[in-house]
Design a protein around this motif. Structure first.
Motif, mmCIF file in Angstrom:
data_model
loop_
_atom_site.group_PDB
_atom_site.id
_atom_site.type_symbol
_atom_site.label_atom_id
_atom_site.label_comp_id
_atom_site.label_asym_id
_atom_site.label_seq_id
_atom_site.Cartn_x
_atom_site.Cartn_y
_atom_site.Cartn_z
ATOM 1 N N HIS A 17 -50.269 33.345 30.859
ATOM 2 C CA HIS A 17 -48.866 33.426 31.276
ATOM 3 C C HIS A 17 -48.260 34.807 31.001
ATOM 4 C CE1 HIS A 17 -48.978 29.079 31.683
ATOM 5 N NE2 HIS A 17 -49.549 29.034 30.485
ATOM 6 N N CYS A 18 -49.053 35.729 30.557
ATOM 7 C CA CYS A 18 -48.556 37.017 30.064
ATOM 8 C C CYS A 18 -48.742 38.134 31.087
ATOM 9 C CB CYS A 18 -49.297 37.356 28.762
ATOM 10 S SG CYS A 18 -48.605 38.775 27.899
ATOM 11 N N THR A 19 -48.004 39.214 30.889
ATOM 12 C CA THR A 19 -48.122 40.399 31.736
ATOM 13 C C THR A 19 -49.043 41.452 31.112
ATOM 14 O OG1 THR A 19 -46.172 41.371 30.713
ATOM 15 C CG2 THR A 19 -45.827 40.080 32.728
ATOM 16 N N ALA A 20 -49.786 41.071 30.098
ATOM 17 C CA ALA A 20 -50.747 41.959 29.425
ATOM 18 C C ALA A 20 -50.061 43.182 28.817
ATOM 19 C CB ALA A 20 -51.873 42.369 30.363
ATOM 20 N N LYS A 21 -48.946 42.946 28.187
ATOM 21 C CA LYS A 21 -48.199 44.033 27.556
ATOM 22 C C LYS A 21 -49.078 44.823 26.576
ATOM 23 C CE LYS A 21 -43.534 44.482 25.741
ATOM 24 N NZ LYS A 21 -42.421 43.727 25.187
ATOM 25 N N CYS A 22 -49.935 44.118 25.852
ATOM 26 C CA CYS A 22 -50.785 44.761 24.849
ATOM 27 C C CYS A 22 -51.823 45.684 25.475
ATOM 28 C CB CYS A 22 -51.473 43.713 23.979
ATOM 29 S SG CYS A 22 -52.482 42.539 24.904
ATOM 30 N N CYS A 23 -52.060 45.573 26.773
ATOM 31 C CA CYS A 23 -53.039 46.420 27.467
ATOM 32 C C CYS A 23 -52.362 47.552 28.236
ATOM 33 C CB CYS A 23 -53.871 45.574 28.421
ATOM 34 S SG CYS A 23 -54.800 44.270 27.601
ATOM 35 N N ARG A 24 -51.059 47.705 28.034
ATOM 36 C CA ARG A 24 -50.308 48.719 28.785
ATOM 37 C C ARG A 24 -49.776 49.848 27.906
ATOM 38 N NH1 ARG A 24 -49.805 46.693 33.827
ATOM 39 N NH2 ARG A 24 -50.059 44.443 34.032
ATOM 40 N N TYR A 25 -50.171 49.858 26.654
ATOM 41 C CA TYR A 25 -49.787 50.933 25.749
ATOM 42 C C TYR A 25 -50.684 50.879 24.519
ATOM 43 C CZ TYR A 25 -47.718 47.761 22.354
ATOM 44 O OH TYR A 25 -47.541 46.793 21.407
ATOM 45 N N PHE A 26 -50.639 51.937 23.736
ATOM 46 C CA PHE A 26 -51.170 51.872 22.380
ATOM 47 C C PHE A 26 -50.239 52.652 21.477
ATOM 48 C CE2 PHE A 26 -53.464 55.398 24.371
ATOM 49 C CZ PHE A 26 -53.334 56.423 23.445
ATOM 50 N N ALA A 27 -50.182 52.249 20.216
ATOM 51 C CA ALA A 27 -49.305 52.890 19.240
ATOM 52 C C ALA A 27 -50.130 53.242 18.011
ATOM 53 C CB ALA A 27 -48.161 51.961 18.871
ATOM 54 N N LEU A 28 -49.924 54.446 17.522
ATOM 55 C CA LEU A 28 -50.637 54.928 16.341
ATOM 56 C C LEU A 28 -49.642 55.343 15.280
ATOM 57 C CD1 LEU A 28 -53.201 57.211 18.188
ATOM 58 C CD2 LEU A 28 -53.605 54.912 17.299
ATOM 59 N N PRO A 29 -49.873 54.956 14.029
ATOM 60 C CA PRO A 29 -48.957 55.401 12.972
ATOM 61 C C PRO A 29 -49.044 56.909 12.801
ATOM 62 C CG PRO A 29 -50.830 54.226 12.030
ATOM 63 C CD PRO A 29 -50.969 54.133 13.510
ATOM 64 N N CYS A 58 -48.137 38.578 18.888
ATOM 65 C CA CYS A 58 -48.061 39.546 19.990
ATOM 66 C C CYS A 58 -46.649 39.592 20.575
ATOM 67 C CB CYS A 58 -49.098 39.219 21.059
ATOM 68 S SG CYS A 58 -48.707 37.749 22.031
ATOM 69 N N GLU A 59 -46.441 40.485 21.502
ATOM 70 C CA GLU A 59 -45.118 40.728 22.079
ATOM 71 C C GLU A 59 -44.833 39.869 23.317
ATOM 72 O OE1 GLU A 59 -45.810 44.897 22.586
ATOM 73 O OE2 GLU A 59 -44.650 45.339 20.798
ATOM 74 N N TYR A 60 -45.419 38.734 23.398
ATOM 75 C CA TYR A 60 -45.277 37.845 24.550
ATOM 76 C C TYR A 60 -43.816 37.563 24.895
ATOM 77 C CZ TYR A 60 -45.606 33.536 27.314
ATOM 78 O OH TYR A 60 -45.469 32.583 28.283
ATOM 79 N N GLU A 61 -42.982 37.390 23.899
ATOM 80 C CA GLU A 61 -41.591 37.002 24.132
ATOM 81 C C GLU A 61 -40.730 38.121 24.717
ATOM 82 O OE1 GLU A 61 -43.282 36.098 21.401
ATOM 83 O OE2 GLU A 61 -43.185 33.921 21.488
ATOM 84 N N ASP A 62 -41.184 39.367 24.675
ATOM 85 C CA ASP A 62 -40.442 40.501 25.242
ATOM 86 C C ASP A 62 -39.115 40.789 24.557
ATOM 87 O OD1 ASP A 62 -42.350 40.990 27.234
ATOM 88 O OD2 ASP A 62 -41.409 39.574 28.601
ATOM 89 N N ASP A 63 -38.895 40.298 23.349
ATOM 90 C CA ASP A 63 -37.607 40.522 22.706
ATOM 91 C C ASP A 63 -37.729 41.364 21.443
ATOM 92 O OD1 ASP A 63 -38.846 38.660 21.110
ATOM 93 O OD2 ASP A 63 -37.227 37.205 21.153
ATOM 94 N N TRP A 64 -38.746 42.186 21.362
ATOM 95 C CA TRP A 64 -38.952 43.014 20.182
ATOM 96 C C TRP A 64 -38.011 44.214 20.215
ATOM 97 C CZ3 TRP A 64 -43.553 42.910 16.799
ATOM 98 C CH2 TRP A 64 -44.232 41.702 16.901
ATOM 99 N N THR A 65 -37.467 44.517 19.074
ATOM 100 C CA THR A 65 -36.660 45.717 18.936
ATOM 101 C C THR A 65 -37.168 46.498 17.733
ATOM 102 O OG1 THR A 65 -35.039 44.546 17.594
ATOM 103 C CG2 THR A 65 -34.597 44.690 19.966
ATOM 104 N N TYR A 66 -36.855 47.748 17.703
ATOM 105 C CA TYR A 66 -37.308 48.611 16.615
ATOM 106 C C TYR A 66 -36.105 49.181 15.885
ATOM 107 C CZ TYR A 66 -41.608 48.257 19.254
ATOM 108 O OH TYR A 66 -42.707 47.771 19.915
#
Length: 150
Positions: free
Chosen positions: A22-34, A100-108
């Protein structure tokens, strides 16, 4: 007018149902590094350099700074599934949908998309540490045209 939901809520999925279906594969559309937490002006200038590049942003989450690169995995299929699932890298194998970010409501805590945003933030930080530097913008000169009331 309320728009209809396009995907079910995580809590509404049936036992054993695959969240990824049911997802848009958000985790496959970016990467983040500390990245190192900036403490000096030069550190912020390095981060500003990151932001001068297309599809890069920087965010802070739980006091950790991250470089986020918005780029799609070259093996992501049009149906949002992995084209190399059986031979995917270990980092993909270790990833779970538990948080994971499935819900699309993450803020930083902080999110910078442009070098100008980071520059303004940097100036605010270092201006407040220098008690002789004013916090407010300088008063405009008298050469500006007056606005007319209608």
């Amino acid at each position: 007018m309320k728009l209809p939901r396009t995907k079910p809520r995580r809590a509404d999925l049936k036992a054993g149902e695959n969240l990824c279906e049911h997802c848009t594969a958000k985790c496959c559309r970016y990467f983040a590094l500390p990245i190192e937490t900036p403490t000096e002006r030069g550190d912020y200038d390095v981060i500003r350099w990151f932001l001068l590049h297309d599809r890069a942003s920087v965010f802070v989450d739980d006091t950790t700074w991250y470089l986020l690169v918005h780029t799609t995995c070259k093996h992501l299929l049009p149906n949002n599934f992995c084209g190399i699932y059986e031979t995917r890298p270990q980092i993909c194998r270790d990833y779970t949908t538990n948080a994971c970010e499935y819900e699309d409501d993450w803020t930083y805590e902080q999110y910078f998309e442009t070098p100008e945003q980071l520059h303004e933030y940097t100036e605010a930080i270092f201006a407040t540490s220098d008690k002789s530097a004013p916090i407010r913008s300088p008063k405009p000169s008298g050469n500006l045209p007056m606005l007319q009331r209608v």
